[in-house]
Design an enzyme around this catalytic site. Structure first.
Site, short mmCIF file in Angstrom:
data_model
loop_
_atom_site.label_atom_id
_atom_site.label_comp_id
_atom_site.label_asym_id
_atom_site.label_seq_id
_atom_site.Cartn_x
_atom_site.Cartn_y
_atom_site.Cartn_z
N CYS A 121 1.11 -1.38 -0.25
CA CYS A 121 -0.23 0.03 -0.09
C CYS A 121 1.24 0.95 0.44
O CYS A 121 0.33 2.21 -0.47
CB CYS A 121 -0.69 0.04 1.40
SG CYS A 121 -2.49 -1.38 1.03
N CYS A 203 -8.28 -2.77 -4.38
CA CYS A 203 -7.26 -3.97 -5.79
C CYS A 203 -7.33 -4.80 -5.53
O CYS A 203 -8.30 -5.08 -5.18
CB CYS A 203 -5.67 -3.47 -4.81
SG CYS A 203 -5.46 -2.05 -5.02
N CYS A 229 -5.88 1.06 4.18
CA CYS A 229 -4.61 1.22 3.86
C CYS A 229 -3.38 2.19 4.22
O CYS A 229 -2.13 1.90 3.89
CB CYS A 229 -4.89 1.12 2.12
SG CYS A 229 -5.86 2.83 1.73
#
EC number: 1.8.4.10
Length: 234
Positions: A121, A203, A229
């Site tokens: 991340c 994602c 994240c």
């Protein structure tokens, strides 16, 4: 101008009595305050569709940055194209990480999102956003208080220590049902993954559908302690 450096606990207030629960007033203030020195960091989730519609009313040429990690769902990329067609004057920037996926694998091993999701991340989202905010005074986020424990104290205007910026959050009082009601009312495009159990879409490697009654963030980094994240940590 209110900046990170000049921050004081401000008494700026916004009426929450309109259809947008203060969001339109917050955005009007933000673009007047920061003019071209503010950017909306959009993940193109359903809250993003609401904000894009509102922002387009206030500043049709506003800057919008999408952190393209190169591992998003195909549906997300297709939605971005639909948004470009719906709001052609918005300045949508698809920000890329410095490392390609192959370069990342050579440095840190394959499937970094599994072995070290925090580092993944950082490389693919946090550092690119830092670069995007380097020349901005403020940024806009679609956080809602209802989303999670870590977000329930979010204010309209926040001093963001993570990025040393001002973070503007127009949708803090909106509920999940109100978001969808607005999307349907204005016939806004949205990611079809929402229709098959994905309330929060990130994602592809780190997002799973959520069972009925689950928290909206349960599908993110499932099986790990991680729930954010890192963009919204203070």
């Amino acid at each position: 101008m209110l900046t990170y450096e000049t921050w004081e606990e401000n008494d700026i207030s916004f009426s929450e009595e309109d259809e947008t629960k203060g969001a339109l007033s917050v955005l009007s203030w933000a673009y007047k305050e920061y003019e071209n020195e503010i950017v909306y960091a959009c993940s193109f989730g359903v809250e993003g569709m609401v904000l894009l519609h509102l922002i387009n009313q206030v500043n049709p040429s506003a800057k919008v940055v999408f952190l393209d990690t190169n591992v998003h769902f195909q549906e997300t990329y297709e939605l971005i194209q639909k948004v470009r067609e719906r709001f052609p004057s918005l300045n949508i920037i698809e920000k890329q990480p410095k490392l390609t996926l192959d370069e990342q694998a050579k440095l840190h091993g394959n499937k970094l999102w599994e072995s070290n999701p925090n580092l993944c991340c950082k490389i693919r989202k946090i550092l690119p956003l830092e670069e995007s905010l380097a020349n901005e005074k403020a940024w806009i986020s679609g956080l809602r208080r209802e989303q999670s424990e870590t977000r329930k104290h979010t204010k309209f205007i926040n001093q963001d220590h993570r990025f040393q910026s001002i973070k503007v959050c127009p949708l803090i009082h909106w509920t999940w049902k109100e978001v969808w009601r607005y999307v349907y009312k204005h016939s806004l495009p949205y990611n079809p993954l929402h229709d098959i159990g994905y309330p929060s879409i990130g994602c592809e490697k780190c997002t799973l559908p959520v069972g009925e009654g689950g928290d909206s963030r349960d599908g993110r980094w499932a099986g790990k302690v991680k729930t954010e994240c890192g963009l919204h940590y203070q």
